[in-house]
Design a protein around this motif. Structure first.
Motif, PDB file in Angstrom:
ATOM      1  N   ARG A   9     -60.460  45.622   3.174  1.00 31.37           N
ATOM      2  CA  ARG A   9     -60.362  44.157   3.091  1.00 31.37           C
ATOM      3  C   ARG A   9     -61.729  43.519   3.235  1.00 31.37           C
ATOM      4  O   ARG A   9     -62.110  42.637   2.461  1.00 31.37           O
ATOM      5  CB  ARG A   9     -59.421  43.639   4.179  1.00 31.37           C
ATOM      6  CG  ARG A   9     -59.268  42.125   4.148  1.00 31.37           C
ATOM      7  CD  ARG A   9     -58.883  41.538   5.455  1.00 31.37           C
ATOM      8  NE  ARG A   9     -59.920  41.813   6.450  1.00 31.37           N
ATOM      9  CZ  ARG A   9     -59.754  41.648   7.747  1.00 31.37           C
ATOM     10  NH1 ARG A   9     -58.608  41.237   8.223  1.00 31.37           N
ATOM     11  NH2 ARG A   9     -60.727  41.914   8.596  1.00 31.37           N
ATOM     12  N   ASP A  10     -62.507  43.984   4.204  1.00 28.32           N
ATOM     13  CA  ASP A  10     -63.835  43.422   4.441  1.00 28.32           C
ATOM     14  C   ASP A  10     -64.775  43.664   3.263  1.00 28.32           C
ATOM     15  O   ASP A  10     -65.576  42.796   2.909  1.00 28.32           O
ATOM     16  CB  ASP A  10     -64.430  43.996   5.728  1.00 28.32           C
ATOM     17  CG  ASP A  10     -63.690  43.532   6.970  1.00 28.32           C
ATOM     18  OD1 ASP A  10     -62.940  42.530   6.888  1.00 28.32           O
ATOM     19  OD2 ASP A  10     -63.845  44.182   8.029  1.00 28.32           O
ATOM     20  N   ILE A  11     -64.675  44.833   2.650  1.00 25.56           N
ATOM     21  CA  ILE A  11     -65.507  45.142   1.485  1.00 25.56           C
ATOM     22  C   ILE A  11     -65.160  44.210   0.322  1.00 25.56           C
ATOM     23  O   ILE A  11     -66.042  43.710  -0.379  1.00 25.56           O
ATOM     24  CB  ILE A  11     -65.333  46.622   1.080  1.00 25.56           C
ATOM     25  CG1 ILE A  11     -65.975  47.525   2.139  1.00 25.56           C
ATOM     26  CG2 ILE A  11     -65.930  46.901  -0.295  1.00 25.56           C
ATOM     27  CD1 ILE A  11     -65.664  48.998   1.962  1.00 25.56           C
ATOM     28  N   ILE A  12     -63.879  43.953   0.144  1.00 25.78           N
ATOM     29  CA  ILE A  12     -63.446  43.049  -0.935  1.00 25.78           C
ATOM     30  C   ILE A  12     -63.904  41.627  -0.653  1.00 25.78           C
ATOM     31  O   ILE A  12     -64.434  40.942  -1.533  1.00 25.78           O
ATOM     32  CB  ILE A  12     -61.918  43.128  -1.115  1.00 25.78           C
ATOM     33  CG1 ILE A  12     -61.530  44.502  -1.667  1.00 25.78           C
ATOM     34  CG2 ILE A  12     -61.422  42.010  -2.035  1.00 25.78           C
ATOM     35  CD1 ILE A  12     -60.057  44.809  -1.585  1.00 25.78           C
ATOM     36  N   ILE A  13     -63.722  41.166   0.578  1.00 28.91           N
ATOM     37  CA  ILE A  13     -64.137  39.806   0.952  1.00 28.91           C
ATOM     38  C   ILE A  13     -65.638  39.625   0.765  1.00 28.91           C
ATOM     39  O   ILE A  13     -66.092  38.577   0.298  1.00 28.91           O
ATOM     40  CB  ILE A  13     -63.721  39.492   2.406  1.00 28.91           C
ATOM     41  CG1 ILE A  13     -62.194  39.343   2.482  1.00 28.91           C
ATOM     42  CG2 ILE A  13     -64.404  38.223   2.915  1.00 28.91           C
ATOM     43  CD1 ILE A  13     -61.657  39.262   3.899  1.00 28.91           C
ATOM     44  N   ALA A  14     -66.414  40.663   1.067  1.00 28.14           N
ATOM     45  CA  ALA A  14     -67.869  40.594   0.933  1.00 28.14           C
ATOM     46  C   ALA A  14     -68.310  40.648  -0.528  1.00 28.14           C
ATOM     47  O   ALA A  14     -69.479  40.436  -0.841  1.00 28.14           O
ATOM     48  CB  ALA A  14     -68.517  41.738   1.709  1.00 28.14           C
ATOM     49  N   GLY A  15     -67.377  40.916  -1.441  1.00 31.10           N
ATOM     50  CA  GLY A  15     -67.712  40.972  -2.859  1.00 31.10           C
ATOM     51  C   GLY A  15     -68.296  42.296  -3.303  1.00 31.10           C
ATOM     52  O   GLY A  15     -68.784  42.430  -4.416  1.00 31.10           O
TER      53      GLY A  15
END
Length: 55
Positions: A9-15
């Motif tokens: 999730r964090d990797i996706i949010i960070a783009g």
């Protein structure tokens, strides 16, 4: 939540990852029955369907 899910999730949010290309359709919960019917009949583009929930 599982630690891996949180990390992803964090990797996706960070783009850093863009998993959107995997999703063939994005539908509302009201359309889930019809979308499942298409999926079960192996209709083109119904390999991955994202269901949008309104909170």
């Amino acid at each position: 939540m599982n630690k891996i899910i949180l990390m992803l999730r964090d990797i996706i949010i960070a783009g850093e990852a863009k998993p959107g290309f995997i999703v063939g359709h994005s539908i509302s919960i009201e359309d889930a029955t019809a979308a499942y019917r298409e999926f079960s009949q192996r209709a083109e583009g119904y390999t991955k369907v994202a269901i949008k929930y309104e909170y």
